[in-house]
Structures are given as C-alpha cells and as structure tokens.
Design an enzyme around this catalytic site. Structure first.
Site, mmCIF file in Angstrom:
data_model
loop_
_atom_site.group_PDB
_atom_site.id
_atom_site.type_symbol
_atom_site.label_atom_id
_atom_site.label_comp_id
_atom_site.label_asym_id
_atom_site.label_seq_id
_atom_site.Cartn_x
_atom_site.Cartn_y
_atom_site.Cartn_z
ATOM 1 N N ILE A 99 -76.035 40.612 -2.939
ATOM 2 C CA ILE A 99 -75.659 39.463 -2.108
ATOM 3 C C ILE A 99 -74.203 39.065 -2.338
ATOM 4 O O ILE A 99 -73.527 38.628 -1.398
ATOM 5 C CB ILE A 99 -76.605 38.260 -2.345
ATOM 6 C CG1 ILE A 99 -76.249 37.108 -1.386
ATOM 7 C CG2 ILE A 99 -76.570 37.772 -3.800
ATOM 8 C CD1 ILE A 99 -76.298 37.447 0.084
ATOM 9 N N GLY A 323 -83.794 41.519 -0.095
ATOM 10 C CA GLY A 323 -83.817 40.067 -0.223
ATOM 11 C C GLY A 323 -82.485 39.567 -0.737
ATOM 12 O O GLY A 323 -81.443 40.123 -0.389
ATOM 13 N N GLU A 324 -82.517 38.492 -1.520
ATOM 14 C CA GLU A 324 -81.304 37.829 -2.053
ATOM 15 C C GLU A 324 -80.503 37.126 -0.959
ATOM 16 O O GLU A 324 -79.530 36.436 -1.252
ATOM 17 C CB GLU A 324 -80.351 38.827 -2.756
ATOM 18 C CG GLU A 324 -80.938 39.579 -3.916
ATOM 19 C CD GLU A 324 -79.937 40.546 -4.558
ATOM 20 O OE1 GLU A 324 -78.791 40.654 -4.086
ATOM 21 O OE2 GLU A 324 -80.327 41.202 -5.554
ATOM 22 N N GLY A 325 -80.863 37.343 0.305
ATOM 23 C CA GLY A 325 -80.080 36.835 1.424
ATOM 24 C C GLY A 325 -79.177 37.886 2.038
ATOM 25 O O GLY A 325 -78.384 37.576 2.940
#
Lengths: 356, 356
Positions: A99, A323-325
């Site tokens: 991210i 994930g993580e954004g």
C-alpha cells in the site's frame, strides 16, 4: 459533538441528481463519439453528482488502513500466524508495504488505525508513529464459530470510530478516501458477511484468502457455516451482522463509508474485506452507496458477488488479492483521469470539429 | 544512417531472461502473500526483462498519435465525415482532445504525426505546431475494396517512418512510448488486418467503430470481404498485408513497435487500430512483441481476438473505444505502479515480518 448512528444516517442524502444529469449532457457534447471513453464518463458523472458540480476536483487523497485481529483464527483458517497483523502495521508505518508503494505513486497519504489488534503497539516509539491512530475496540474479536464475535455495543463503537477517523481526515481537507484493511484471518468474517447478505453458497463465497491449503479451506468453510448457524445474524441489520460474524476493522470500514456519504466525499473501497465493510454500511444506510466506488475486483472469488449486490462495477481487474487498500488506491488514479476527461476535454463546438 | 527493415529486425532481441527470472525471485520474497498484487507483478517483471535490470525506471513518457486518411471511406463505412481527421489533429495540438487530458494526467507528452491525411496542414501556422510531425506517405490510401490500399514501397515507407519518429523520441530520452491513432474509417483496415491474421469471421472481427448504424455495419463487412477476396493479402507477410488492406498510420504504429523493441524500450499499444499495427509488427518480427504492453481492451468486439493472437492480456478494461492512444496512456500509470511495487516494497526479511 460526536454524532449517533441515527444522526449520521439522517445526514446522508443521495448524490445531486441535477449535477448528474448536467454532467451527462456535457459528456454527450465532448469531441469524440458518444461516450467513447466508456466507464471514465460514468465515473466522472458520478463525481459531479457527489460533489454537486460540473467541475469536480480532488485536492487531497488518503488511504485509511483499518487493522484488527480475529478470534476465529483459532479454527485454523489462515495461512499466516496472527502476529503478522502487528508486524504489518509496523511495515505500513515504515513505508515498505504494497500500500505504501501504490499510495506514494498516486499521491495519497497512508493512515493506519488500530481498531483492535491483540498487541499494544506504542505509537510514540514507532517510526512515523503519528500515522498510527490507536482506537482499540478490543484486543481481537472472539471466535465467531463459538459465539458472537463482539457485543452490539462494540459493533456500534467500531462503526462510530471509523466514522470519526474518516471525518477527521475530511476536516483536514481529504476529499477522496480509500479504505484499507489488515488483519490475519479477516477474509473469514468478510465471507461470512458476504454469504449472509447475498445468500450465495459458501462454495461460491469462501476462497483461500492469503493462501490456505485445501484442508484450511474446508476448516474455513466449516467455521463460517457454524458461525452463521449458531449466531443467526440478521442480514438487514448491519450492527447485528457485524457483531455476530464481523470484525473491528470491518466495522471501521463501514464507518468510513458512512463518513464519505455524510460529508459528500467519494470513498473508494478496496477488495474483499473493504467490500464486506461496504455491505455493513449499506445495511445501515442504503443510500450511502451513492458515494462509493469499487476500486477493483479481487481474485477472492466471492468478491464479485458482493459487488453485484452493491450494484457496483469494479474499476480495475488486475488479479490482485492483497488488501491493505492497494486496489482502491490504484483506482484513485483512474478516478482522477475521469475528472480530467469531464473538465478538460473540449466539446465539438469548442474544438470546431464537424459532428456526424 | 537510416536503417533498412532488415537491419531493424536483425537488431531486435528477446527481453533479458536472466533479469526476468531474477525479478520473479524478488517478487516471491516481497512482504505479502505469493504474487498477491497479481498482474502488477507480471508487468513489473516484464519491465525488468525489457530494461535488463532489477530496478526498472521510467523517466520520460510520450504518446505518438499517428494520423492518416483512408480511401475505403468511399464505401460508406464511417459515421463521421473524413474532414474530422484533420480537425482532430488541430484539436490534439490545441490540447482539447481525450488523449490530451489523459496524457497530461499521466505526465506523457503528445506528439502527432501526419502519416498521410488528405489536407496539407501548415504546422508553422498552427498552435503548438512544433508537436505536429508531417511525414506524409500519401494523401490518404486508395480504396482497398477496389484494389490495394497502397504500394509495397509505401507500406515500407510507413513502417520506416514510424520507426524513425519513435527512435527520435527515444534518442531525446523517452523511455515509455504509447501508440495512438486518428483516421476516420480506420477501424475498417484494422478489422481487415485482424481478420486476415486471426482467421476470425467478419461477424466476430468487425464492429461499429465510431458508431455506424446497421446498414453502415453491413457495408463495412462487405467492403472488407471484397477487399480480402480481391487483394488476397498474405497474413505472414507484414508489408504485403499492410499494403493491400492497411493504412499509413497503421504502418507507422508497426514502426513504433519495432523501434521500441530495437531500442529495448517498452511500448504500450492502445486499442483496435494500434493493435492492428502491432499485428503488422509481429508479422515482420515476432520477437518484437516481448516489448509490447496492451494498454486496454476496447469495446470494439474484434480487439480481444487480436490480443489473444498476440498473447497479450490487456491492462485496463474500461469499455473505452476512442483510440487516439487514450487507453494506452491511462495504462502507463499502472505500468509505473508496477515498477514501484518491484522497487519500493520490502521483502519479508527487510520488514522483519514472519512468513507462513
């Protein structure tokens, strides 16, 4: 000045239909075949509706990574040990995770919220500790295969905390928010929420997350089956659903979505876990989804069913599943391109180009 | 110092297999589940192979929009009048077209080449005329439904001109090239090339371009059918194919692809017309495709068949069908994100995060 959930939802109104229709009229006059830039037009028009203007603009972007731990990992549902959650938070602060690279690339800040991981990190002693917002709802959820993951009051606190954190960033000038997540085991509560809301089978909804093997996948499906049978969450009651099979970070993400809608700011949701948060937000306040963009379609197989339920088409489709954004952050760049198409491209008249 | 086509292809070598495999090893150690950023890893690794390094970098980006006119418009195959080609060139120079907005967004320069439009534009009298490179191979092609579109010598000149223009940008420091096109009627020669190379039916390969109606679509398919029957292009001979059913800008795009490969610089191809150019380049020198990225998948239905033939997966899929280089330019941003994932994300060891 903290708002109640009722006050928050009372303050959420649909996007501006006049700006949306004026934006469509402008698109039709752009010096190109009708809607030849496809989804860029749709994205730009939605931003006009959200910001209530024909000249939308993004000045400051931030990704808010919500982190928490999950009692359901006791069922052997994850490929990674639970201490990775805290270790990854330190990696986010050090700037070395996926991210960080992508957020730097798109010009977005990264903020990390400890919504309820097991260890107590000392923000003051960590590098860039000022980017860690410690707002623990608990020290990990309970195992939802054996009972509710959290109390109803904890669920409310998680959502309100997400709302407050996002509202605070918006007050600082952030006008495009990305949701992110970190929490070993969190595809399991997300799949449980997805299955409860969409009524899809666990075969369709539950995938391998960070990479469990076949036996782990069976345990994961079985844990979710037991959790849903035992707790019987009401899919139309967002807080009940969150409390029974959710997670603290998922509740926080729901709060970010509600904050975007309440303050009329666009929110880009990332993948499977973030979209579970958006499903909770939708159950709490369906019109909040007017303000949501789906950043990408995850490799996690259930994600597309969640997006279908939200009636959102993903912007990117790059086989990502971190994930993580990360997917939401990368999509911010496409959203900004869409704004420039809306605001910088000439019309046929302005360009002096003959039409059909 | 101008190279012959033979000298150009003799100087094209496959991407560096050692850098590619070292890049895959690095990806496997990044602090995330295996290959969790999906296609970003593949893109970053290919760039390592192309640049022969584990730390690829892009310093200067440019889109080269190749413009030309097409005799086959006499068959009534386009929704727009032919004078739009020249008018759009002026819009590109004025900075008001779709490609200008997107190129500015991603930080790429826009250069326009007159490869053979009908009117004679006076670059010196136009705004930003220094960005217009007049290299006419002719004043529009001939109607390929009645005979070859151009001579074999003109086809060679188109490819060599594209090679020289791109090589000149590379000598100026451009290290990521995007291809673009402008030419009323140019989905028709592109579909003819696609059909000849892929052996797909005209029903699968021929779409509505900028938006012809049902009658126009029938005329378009019939013109292509006649052109292929009459001219019998050899799909394994790139120059023959280009001469018989192609266009000057399509040949120029083929030359850009060959230049990228020759100078070991990545080339992002845009949509349907650009990919027809890549098919010509592939027929001339198959290993040139090592250096090509497919920016996006066009709404034009035949595009996916062309990409399948090139064994390239598109980076974006946003329902775009404008051309001009827009899809390729937007994809440049994803390519740069992929570089940052490769070069900025820590390994498990560096981050001190426990593995599985």
């Amino acid at each position: 000045m903290d708002l109640s959930l009722q006050q928050i939802t009372d303050g959420i109104h649909p996007a501006n239909p006049q700006s949306l229709s004026q934006a469509r009229e402008r698109t039709a006059r752009l010096v190109m075949p009708p809607r030849a830039l496809g989804r860029l037009h749709e994205i730009g028009e939605r931003l006009c509706g959200i910001q209530g203007t024909l000249t939308p603009a993004i000045r400051r972007k931030a990704v808010l990574v919500m982190a928490a731990d999950h009692g359901v990992v006791a069922e052997g549902i994850s490929a990674f040990p639970q201490e990775v959650t805290g270790a990854m938070i330190q990696t986010f602060l050090a700037g070395g995770a996926g991210i960080n690279a992508i957020a730097r690339h798109v010009g977005a800040e990264v903020w990390v919220a400890d919504m309820g991981i097991i260890p107590d990190l000392d923000a003051a002693s960590l590098k860039n500790g000022n980017r860690l917002l410690v707002r623990k709802v608990g020290h990990g959820t309970r195992n939802f295969a054996r009972g509710p993951a959290m109390t109803l009051e904890e669920a409310r606190q998680a959502v309100l905390t997400g709302f407050e954190l996002a509202s605070s960033l918006i007050r600082k000038g952030v006008d495009l928010l990305g949701t992110g997540d970190m929490g070993i085991g969190n595809t399991t509560p997300s799949a449980a929420i997805g299955a409860a809301v969409t009524s899809k089978s666990l075969e369709e909804m539950v995938g391998r997350g960070t990479g469990v093997d076949d036996a782990g996948l069976s345990r994961k499906r079985e844990a979710i089956r037991r959790g849903l049978d035992l707790n019987r969450p009401d899919p139309r009651d967002g807080l009940d659903l969150l409390a029974k099979v959710g997670g603290f970070e998922i509740g926080g993400i729901a709060g970010i979505v509600l904050a975007g809608a309440h303050h009329r700011k666009p929110v880009v949701v990332d993948g499977f876990i973030s979209t579970a948060g958006a499903l909770i937000a939708q159950a709490i306040c369906p019109r909040a989804i007017d303000y949501v963009f789906a950043g990408h379609c995850s490799e996690e197989p259930g994600h597309r069913h969640m997006l279908d339920h939200l009636k959102l088409a993903p912007i990117l489709n790059l086989g990502m599943r971190l994930g993580e954004g990360t997917g939401g952050a990368l999509a911010m760049n496409v959203i900004e391109a869409a704004i420039k198409v809306m605001t910088e491209v000439m019309t046929f008249d302005e360009a002096g180009v003959p039409e059909k």
